[in-house]
Each structure stands twice: as structure tokens, then as C-alpha cells.
Scaffold this motif. Structure first.
Motif, PDB file in Angstrom:
ATOM      1  N   LEU A   4     -16.972  -2.750  -6.048  1.00  0.00           N
ATOM      2  CA  LEU A   4     -18.160  -2.437  -6.841  1.00  0.00           C
ATOM      3  C   LEU A   4     -17.829  -2.050  -8.287  1.00  0.00           C
ATOM      4  N   GLY A   5     -17.016  -2.893  -8.908  1.00  0.00           N
ATOM      5  CA  GLY A   5     -16.701  -2.675 -10.320  1.00  0.00           C
ATOM      6  C   GLY A   5     -15.518  -1.760 -10.584  1.00  0.00           C
ATOM      7  N   THR A   6     -14.949  -1.161  -9.529  1.00  0.00           N
ATOM      8  CA  THR A   6     -13.757  -0.324  -9.685  1.00  0.00           C
ATOM      9  C   THR A   6     -12.558  -1.081  -9.136  1.00  0.00           C
ATOM     10  N   ARG A   7     -11.558  -1.260  -9.971  1.00  0.00           N
ATOM     11  CA  ARG A   7     -10.418  -2.098  -9.587  1.00  0.00           C
ATOM     12  C   ARG A   7      -9.114  -1.429  -9.981  1.00  0.00           C
ATOM     13  N   ILE A   8      -8.129  -1.561  -9.116  1.00  0.00           N
ATOM     14  CA  ILE A   8      -6.800  -1.066  -9.422  1.00  0.00           C
ATOM     15  C   ILE A   8      -5.776  -2.092  -8.965  1.00  0.00           C
ATOM     16  N   CYS A   9      -4.742  -2.278  -9.767  1.00  0.00           N
ATOM     17  CA  CYS A   9      -3.642  -3.186  -9.422  1.00  0.00           C
ATOM     18  C   CYS A   9      -2.333  -2.495  -9.770  1.00  0.00           C
ATOM     19  N   TYR A  10      -1.514  -2.259  -8.760  1.00  0.00           N
ATOM     20  CA  TYR A  10      -0.221  -1.611  -8.956  1.00  0.00           C
ATOM     21  C   TYR A  10       0.884  -2.620  -8.688  1.00  0.00           C
ATOM     22  N   LYS A  15       0.833  -1.201   0.000  1.00  0.00           N
ATOM     23  CA  LYS A  15       0.000   0.000   0.000  1.00  0.00           C
ATOM     24  C   LYS A  15       0.867   1.250   0.000  1.00  0.00           C
ATOM     25  N   ARG A  16       1.944   1.226   0.799  1.00  0.00           N
ATOM     26  CA  ARG A  16       2.826   2.376   0.844  1.00  0.00           C
ATOM     27  C   ARG A  16       3.520   2.595  -0.500  1.00  0.00           C
ATOM     28  N   MET A  17       3.896   1.511  -1.170  1.00  0.00           N
ATOM     29  CA  MET A  17       4.489   1.636  -2.499  1.00  0.00           C
ATOM     30  C   MET A  17       3.522   2.324  -3.455  1.00  0.00           C
ATOM     31  N   PHE A  18       2.248   1.968  -3.361  1.00  0.00           N
ATOM     32  CA  PHE A  18       1.235   2.589  -4.213  1.00  0.00           C
ATOM     33  C   PHE A  18       1.067   4.063  -3.864  1.00  0.00           C
ATOM     34  N   GLN A  19       1.102   4.379  -2.581  1.00  0.00           N
ATOM     35  CA  GLN A  19       0.973   5.772  -2.162  1.00  0.00           C
ATOM     36  C   GLN A  19       2.135   6.609  -2.698  1.00  0.00           C
ATOM     37  N   THR A  25       9.474   4.251 -12.563  1.00  0.00           N
ATOM     38  CA  THR A  25       9.698   2.826 -12.332  1.00  0.00           C
ATOM     39  C   THR A  25      10.084   2.669 -10.869  1.00  0.00           C
ATOM     40  N   ALA A  26       9.575   1.640 -10.231  1.00  0.00           N
ATOM     41  CA  ALA A  26       9.796   1.474  -8.795  1.00  0.00           C
ATOM     42  C   ALA A  26      10.415   0.121  -8.491  1.00  0.00           C
ATOM     43  N   PHE A  27      11.302   0.118  -7.501  1.00  0.00           N
ATOM     44  CA  PHE A  27      11.973  -1.100  -7.060  1.00  0.00           C
ATOM     45  C   PHE A  27      11.792  -1.273  -5.561  1.00  0.00           C
ATOM     46  N   LYS A  58       4.407  -8.148  -3.997  1.00  0.00           N
ATOM     47  CA  LYS A  58       4.788  -7.747  -5.349  1.00  0.00           C
ATOM     48  C   LYS A  58       3.810  -6.772  -5.999  1.00  0.00           C
ATOM     49  N   HIS A  59       2.647  -6.584  -5.390  1.00  0.00           N
ATOM     50  CA  HIS A  59       1.680  -5.658  -5.979  1.00  0.00           C
ATOM     51  C   HIS A  59       0.668  -5.215  -4.929  1.00  0.00           C
ATOM     52  N   TYR A  60      -0.020  -4.137  -5.263  1.00  0.00           N
ATOM     53  CA  TYR A  60      -1.099  -3.634  -4.408  1.00  0.00           C
ATOM     54  C   TYR A  60      -2.394  -3.659  -5.222  1.00  0.00           C
ATOM     55  N   GLU A  61      -3.451  -4.189  -4.624  1.00  0.00           N
ATOM     56  CA  GLU A  61      -4.699  -4.356  -5.375  1.00  0.00           C
ATOM     57  C   GLU A  61      -5.905  -3.974  -4.524  1.00  0.00           C
TER      58      GLU A  61
END
Length: 298
Positions: free
Chosen positions: A132-138, A92-96, A110-112, A125-128
Motif C-alpha cells: 500500500l505505497g510503503t516499500r523497502i528493499c534491502y 529476510k533473516r539478513m534484513f532482521q 556492511t553485510a556479506f 541477493k536482497h529482501y523486499e
């Protein structure tokens, strides 16, 4: 911030060109490394102000402006985090970080995430999020130090690979006895000396090795330094920095290597003084005279 966190921050700056080449074999085609890098530490702190209390968590994070070869004004942001402990909110912090950096600069990012912990089950490895039909995957680049192959790292002439080997040795430290740790540290130092890389980077890597392993007492440090002296076939009064300087001078590439060497030797001597080590032994290890050492005493 813990000692190793500070060392990682310094290493990322000292070897950032090598960091790029380590993860991108065609880095010299992608990036205009000759233009250098801009470390946006203050800007990153503004995006994520540190907590005011002394007990808040500090992170090893770097935001670096890197120029590409697409044009004078084209650049990307490289966000790097070194994580040394388990954190359920890490992804979550990586996404923020990503959306705040994007909002601020509106540039490619680009993030490491480099995981320098020992938890085999911790490797986000990812934040998701999905609602309700709204989706994000980082998703972001990850690198788990304990999962890396020693043989491949040892075969690499990239300085960053040697930093990873040092961190990996440190992570295995609890399972090692003191003689084993010192022997492995000497083996790593020997490999480093045989690498085809600039002498200044060898010196910085040797310093990273010495401090990252954080020998528990001056006796351990003395054994390590004496082993290095034997390894370089010099007397106990010639430390590794002096050896490299001597070799560089013979090859006509002395340049500015003298700078920083004297300070590093005196810093080591001061640490030994504060630990109560005998002055004569300090003189034997560092090559300083007893008079010079006495002047360093608080």
C-alpha cells in the motif's frame, strides 16, 4: 553446529584482515587494520538468542567491529554469514540482522552472505516488501563459492582465496573418487606452500584444508599426510607443521610458531588412536614415539 560451520567461524577470525582485502582491494586505505578487530559474538547472540532445543538451526554468523581511517572514533560493523544450505527465509533473516544491529549500535553496516552450498538456483541477493505505497528493499553483498573461477583464485596470494578453493573442492567431493580427491588436495597444498604469505597463515590454512575435507577414515588421512611429506621432500615422520617450522627457523623467523604445533600433532594422533589405527603407523605419520602415543591413549 556442524564441523564445517565451526571451521568457517574460526577461519573468519584467523583471516579477517585477508577477508577485507579480498573483497576490498583498497582495504588498507579504508580500514585501520593495525588497530585490530573486535568480534561481537556475545552481542550478536543477545540480538538473536539461540533456540533452547537441540534441533534448532545454528548459523555461521560474525559481527565484527572494524575501525576506519576517518578518525579514532569512526568504525563500521561488518556482518558476515556463511550459508551452507537452502533457506527460503535467508534474505529476510539478513534484513532482521541489519535492523537489529542498526537499532543497537546506530553505526554504518556492511553485510556479506557467503553461500557454501551446491544449489545453483539459490542465491538470494536482497529482501523486499511492498504494501500500500510503503516499500523497502534491502540489498547486501553476496559471494557464491561454486560460481567462482578457479584460475583467478589460484592466482591470488590472499589466504582467503585458498580457503575458498578448499571449500570449493569439498563441494565437488561427491563427484570425485578417493584417489582424485587426495590428488586435488595435494595439488592445493602444493599451491599453498608456494604462496607468498606468512608461515603462520600457511599453517592455519593447511589445518583448514585437512579438516574441512574431512577425510572419511584414517587411511585416507594417512595417504594425505604421506603425500604432504613427499611434497615437502621430507620423511614420513615430518608433518607439514614441522616442515614449515624447519623452513622458518632456517630463515631466522622461527618466532612463536612452535606454539600450537605439538598440540595439533597430538590431536591428530589421538583421532587416529580412537579410529583404531596401528600405533606404529601413527608414529610414522606424526613423528611421535610409540611411548608418547601410548600416553595419549584414553
Amino acid at each position: 553446529m556442524k564441523r564445517n560451520d565451526i571451521l568457517w567461524k574460526a577461519a573468519l577470525e584467523d583471516f579477517f584482515d585477508d577477508f577485507l582485502r579480498f573483497f576490498y582491494p583498497d582495504a588498507d586505505k579504508l580500514f585501520d587494520i593495525g588497530k585490530g578487530f573486535e568480534y561481537l559474538d556475545k552481542e550478536l547472540e543477545q540480538l538473536f538468542p539461540p533456540e533452547t532445543d537441540d534441533y534448532s538451526v545454528r548459523y555461521v554468523d560474525k559481527l565484527v567491529k572494524v575501525f576506519t581511517r576517518e578518525g579514532d572514533e569512526e568504525w563500521i560493523l561488518v556482518h558476515v554469514e556463511v550459508q551452507a544450505y537452502t533457506d527460503k527465509d535467508f534474505a529476510k533473516r539478513m534484513f532482521q540482522y541489519y535492523y537489529r544491529i542498526l537499532d543497537k549500535y546506530d553505526k554504518p553496516i556492511t553485510a556479506f552472505a557467503i553461500f557454501a552450498d551446491t544449489n545453483k538456483n539459490f542465491h538470494p541477493k536482497h529482501y523486499e516488501r511492498d504494501f500500500l505505497g510503503t516499500r523497502i528493499c534491502y540489498a547486501y553483498n553476496t559471494y557464491k563459492i561454486t560460481e567462482q573461477d578457479d584460475t583467478e583464485l589460484e592466482a591470488s596470494n590472499n589466504p582467503f582465496a585458498m580457503a575458498v578453493l578448499t571449500a570449493k573442492l569439498s563441494l565437488s567431493r561427491p563427484a570425485l573418487k578417493v584417489p582424485q580427491l587426495i590428488d586435488l588436495a595435494h595439488d592445493l597444498a602444493k599451491r599453498l606452500l608456494n604462496k607468498q604469505m606468512p608461515k603462520e597463515k600457511i599453517r592455519k590454512l593447511m589445518s583448514f584444508l585437512r579438516h574441512y575435507l574431512d577425510f572419511e577414515n584414517t587411511e585416507m588421512l594417512a595417504k594425505f599426510e604421506q603425500g604432504i611429506s613427499i611434497l615437502t621432500k621430507r620423511s614420513t615422520t615430518m608433518g607439514i607443521e614441522e616442515f614449515l617450522l624447519d623452513r622458518a627457523e632456517k630463515k631466522g623467523r622461527k618466532e612463536g610458531i612452535e606454539k600450537g604445533i605439538e598440540k595439533g600433532i597430538k590431536d591428530t594422533a589421538l583421532k587416529m588412536i580412537e579410529s583404531g589405527l596401528d600405533i606404529k603407523l601413527i608414529a610414522d605419520i606424526t613423528g611421535l614415539t610409540i611411548e608418547e602415543i601410548e600416553k595419549l591413549s584414553p
